[in-house]
Structure formats: C-alpha cells, structure tokens
Design a protein around this motif. Structure first.
Motif, PDB file in Angstrom:
ATOM      1  N   LEU A  11      63.363  61.519  54.390  1.00 53.69           N
ATOM      2  CA  LEU A  11      64.202  62.472  53.664  1.00 53.69           C
ATOM      3  C   LEU A  11      65.354  61.716  53.000  1.00 53.69           C
ATOM      4  CD1 LEU A  11      64.490  65.548  56.076  1.00 53.69           C
ATOM      5  CD2 LEU A  11      63.112  65.346  54.002  1.00 53.69           C
ATOM      6  N   ALA A  12      65.172  61.402  51.734  1.00 54.16           N
ATOM      7  CA  ALA A  12      66.166  60.586  51.021  1.00 54.16           C
ATOM      8  C   ALA A  12      66.845  61.360  49.890  1.00 54.16           C
ATOM      9  CB  ALA A  12      65.485  59.336  50.453  1.00 54.16           C
ATOM     10  N   GLY A  13      66.676  62.682  49.884  1.00 53.12           N
ATOM     11  CA  GLY A  13      67.210  63.483  48.775  1.00 53.12           C
ATOM     12  C   GLY A  13      68.513  64.202  49.054  1.00 53.12           C
ATOM     13  N   CYS A  45      51.809  55.719  60.301  1.00 56.75           N
ATOM     14  CA  CYS A  45      51.274  56.924  59.657  1.00 56.75           C
ATOM     15  C   CYS A  45      50.113  56.589  58.717  1.00 56.75           C
ATOM     16  CB  CYS A  45      52.373  57.623  58.859  1.00 56.75           C
ATOM     17  SG  CYS A  45      53.723  58.267  59.890  1.00 56.75           S
ATOM     18  N   ASP A  46      49.322  57.606  58.404  1.00 57.32           N
ATOM     19  CA  ASP A  46      48.185  57.418  57.502  1.00 57.32           C
ATOM     20  C   ASP A  46      48.646  57.203  56.057  1.00 57.32           C
ATOM     21  OD1 ASP A  46      45.919  57.861  59.388  1.00 57.32           O
ATOM     22  OD2 ASP A  46      46.910  59.798  59.632  1.00 57.32           O
ATOM     23  N   ALA A  47      49.788  57.773  55.714  1.00 58.09           N
ATOM     24  CA  ALA A  47      50.402  57.584  54.391  1.00 58.09           C
ATOM     25  C   ALA A  47      51.878  57.923  54.536  1.00 58.09           C
ATOM     26  CB  ALA A  47      49.749  58.483  53.352  1.00 58.09           C
ATOM     27  N   THR A  48      52.711  57.354  53.670  1.00 55.23           N
ATOM     28  CA  THR A  48      54.154  57.578  53.770  1.00 55.23           C
ATOM     29  C   THR A  48      54.735  57.882  52.396  1.00 55.23           C
ATOM     30  OG1 THR A  48      54.240  56.004  55.610  1.00 55.23           O
ATOM     31  CG2 THR A  48      56.330  56.601  54.635  1.00 55.23           C
ATOM     32  N   PHE A  49      55.719  58.768  52.375  1.00 53.30           N
ATOM     33  CA  PHE A  49      56.339  59.207  51.123  1.00 53.30           C
ATOM     34  C   PHE A  49      57.860  59.257  51.256  1.00 53.30           C
ATOM     35  CE2 PHE A  49      52.100  60.857  51.243  1.00 53.30           C
ATOM     36  CZ  PHE A  49      51.643  60.844  49.937  1.00 53.30           C
ATOM     37  N   TYR A  50      58.528  59.116  50.113  1.00 52.23           N
ATOM     38  CA  TYR A  50      59.962  59.386  50.035  1.00 52.23           C
ATOM     39  C   TYR A  50      60.132  60.816  49.527  1.00 52.23           C
ATOM     40  CZ  TYR A  50      60.866  54.272  49.923  1.00 52.23           C
ATOM     41  OH  TYR A  50      60.934  52.925  50.186  1.00 52.23           O
ATOM     42  N   SER A  51      61.038  61.567  50.136  1.00 47.56           N
ATOM     43  CA  SER A  51      61.408  62.890  49.643  1.00 47.56           C
ATOM     44  C   SER A  51      62.709  62.723  48.856  1.00 47.56           C
ATOM     45  CB  SER A  51      61.624  63.836  50.833  1.00 47.56           C
ATOM     46  OG  SER A  51      62.267  65.015  50.423  1.00 47.56           O
ATOM     47  N   ILE A  52      62.676  63.048  47.559  1.00 46.18           N
ATOM     48  CA  ILE A  52      63.836  62.748  46.701  1.00 46.18           C
ATOM     49  C   ILE A  52      64.194  63.910  45.775  1.00 46.18           C
ATOM     50  CG2 ILE A  52      63.331  60.258  46.714  1.00 46.18           C
ATOM     51  CD1 ILE A  52      62.248  60.672  43.789  1.00 46.18           C
TER      52      ILE A  52
END
Length: 200
Positions: A11-13, A45-52
């Motif tokens: 959570l970078a937003g 994790c199977d995939a990773t994302f930034y929340s922005i």
C-alpha cells in the motif's frame, strides 16, 4: 480444499500526512521502503503489486506491476478493494509502508499459519491482541463482504471489520516487527531499532 493463490500488495498510495513525507519513499534498508516491502513480498507471493494513486504512476517503470486506486472507498480500503477488483479470485497479503521492521521471517510465519477457512489471517501484537489489517492475508470472500459492509455505511475502518469477522490472529515472535512509523518520532525509533538489530 483448493488453496487460493496469494498475491502481495504494497500500500504505497497514502498521503503520509502525519509523517510529512511519502512513507513509501523513506529509506530504512538502503532502498525506498515501498521497494523493500515489494522485494519481501516477491519472495513469498505468487505475484506482487504496488497500490498507488493516479498521480504516482510516473514514479514507476512500465514493467513494474501497479494497481491504481479507483477512489471508490476511503482510507486503506481504497487500495484493498482496487486490488480485489483487479483480481477477485486470489487472496491478498497486504503490507503498509509504515511497517519498517517487518521482515521475511515474519511474513513466512504469517503464511505458514494462514487459515484458508477464515476470512483473513492477520498479525496482532501480544500486547494489543487486535488484528493489524495492513499486515494480513485477506481471502477473496473477506474483500467481497467488505464491499457490502462499506456500502451499508459501516464506516471505512478495516480493523473494525476484521474485529467483527471470523479471522485467525497470528502473534509474531517479536511484537517489534509490527511497529508503526507514522510520525518523525516513530521514524527515529524505527531507525534506532534497525541499527540495534544490525549491531547484534
């Protein structure tokens, strides 16, 4: 029972109002905190994302995985449910950028103790016994129910939702891994603890 895939979300937003500077850009471990957390999640994790936020897109390379906030909900739920709307079939391991002491060992413990039959598996300190919603694994059903919960006008606090839900609490070996750094004072405390750990 099929084990749902686990995706990571940094959570970078957030606006980082109390800190006065972007918490995701603060360097605790020689790289920006959001990248440090992304690298941790990428290992488990199977995939990773930034929340922005929309206006942060230019800060990320095209090949980096980002989920832009849809701004349908307030607070951290904005990021959680934007991720859920992107993929509603996976569980999401959420990490907030104000957790400078979280480490790989702690994340491995959380995943190992994950209970697929519960709505979520959340860390809690031994002191508070309260779920940390932004250091937790949210199963798809939890986020689905959360949408209805928010639309019914129950407020936008993810901790309150978890407290009133069927979840599993996990207690880390050391409460310090859940230290929140939201102010300049807490930032200094976190740096000191990191230095002490390095010296050991």
């Amino acid at each position: 029972m099929n084990k749902t895939q686990l995706y990571g979300l940094v959570l970078a937003g957030g606006k980082s109002t109390r800190m006065g500077t972007d918490k995701g850009a603060i360097t605790y471990h020689n790289i920006p905190q959001r990248d440090y957390l992304y690298n941790l999640l990428n290992q488990v994790c199977d995939a990773t994302f930034y929340s922005i936020r929309e206006n942060q897109k230019q800060e990320f390379a095209d090949q980096e995985r980002v989920i832009v906030d849809e701004n349908k909900f307030k607070g951290p739920y904005n990021g959680l449910l934007s991720a859920y709307n992107t993929n509603s079939n996976v569980a999401w391991l959420i990490l907030a950028c104000d957790l400078p002491l979280i480490d790989l060992t702690a994340l491995q413990q959380l995943i190992k103790e994950r209970d697929y039959t519960k709505l979520a598996t959340a860390f809690a300190t031994n002191e508070s016994k309260l779920p940390e919603p932004l250091c937790a694994i949210w199963e798809p059903e939890a986020l689905k129910i959360s949408k209805a919960y928010l639309n019914a006008g129950n407020g936008s606090c993810p901790r309150k939702f978890l407290i009133n839900s069927d979840i599993k609490l996990v207690y880390p070996e050391q409460d310090t891994v859940l230290l929140n750094a939201n102010s300049k004072e807490e930032y200094k405390v976190a740096l000191k603890k990191i230095e002490e750990k390095v010296i050991k």
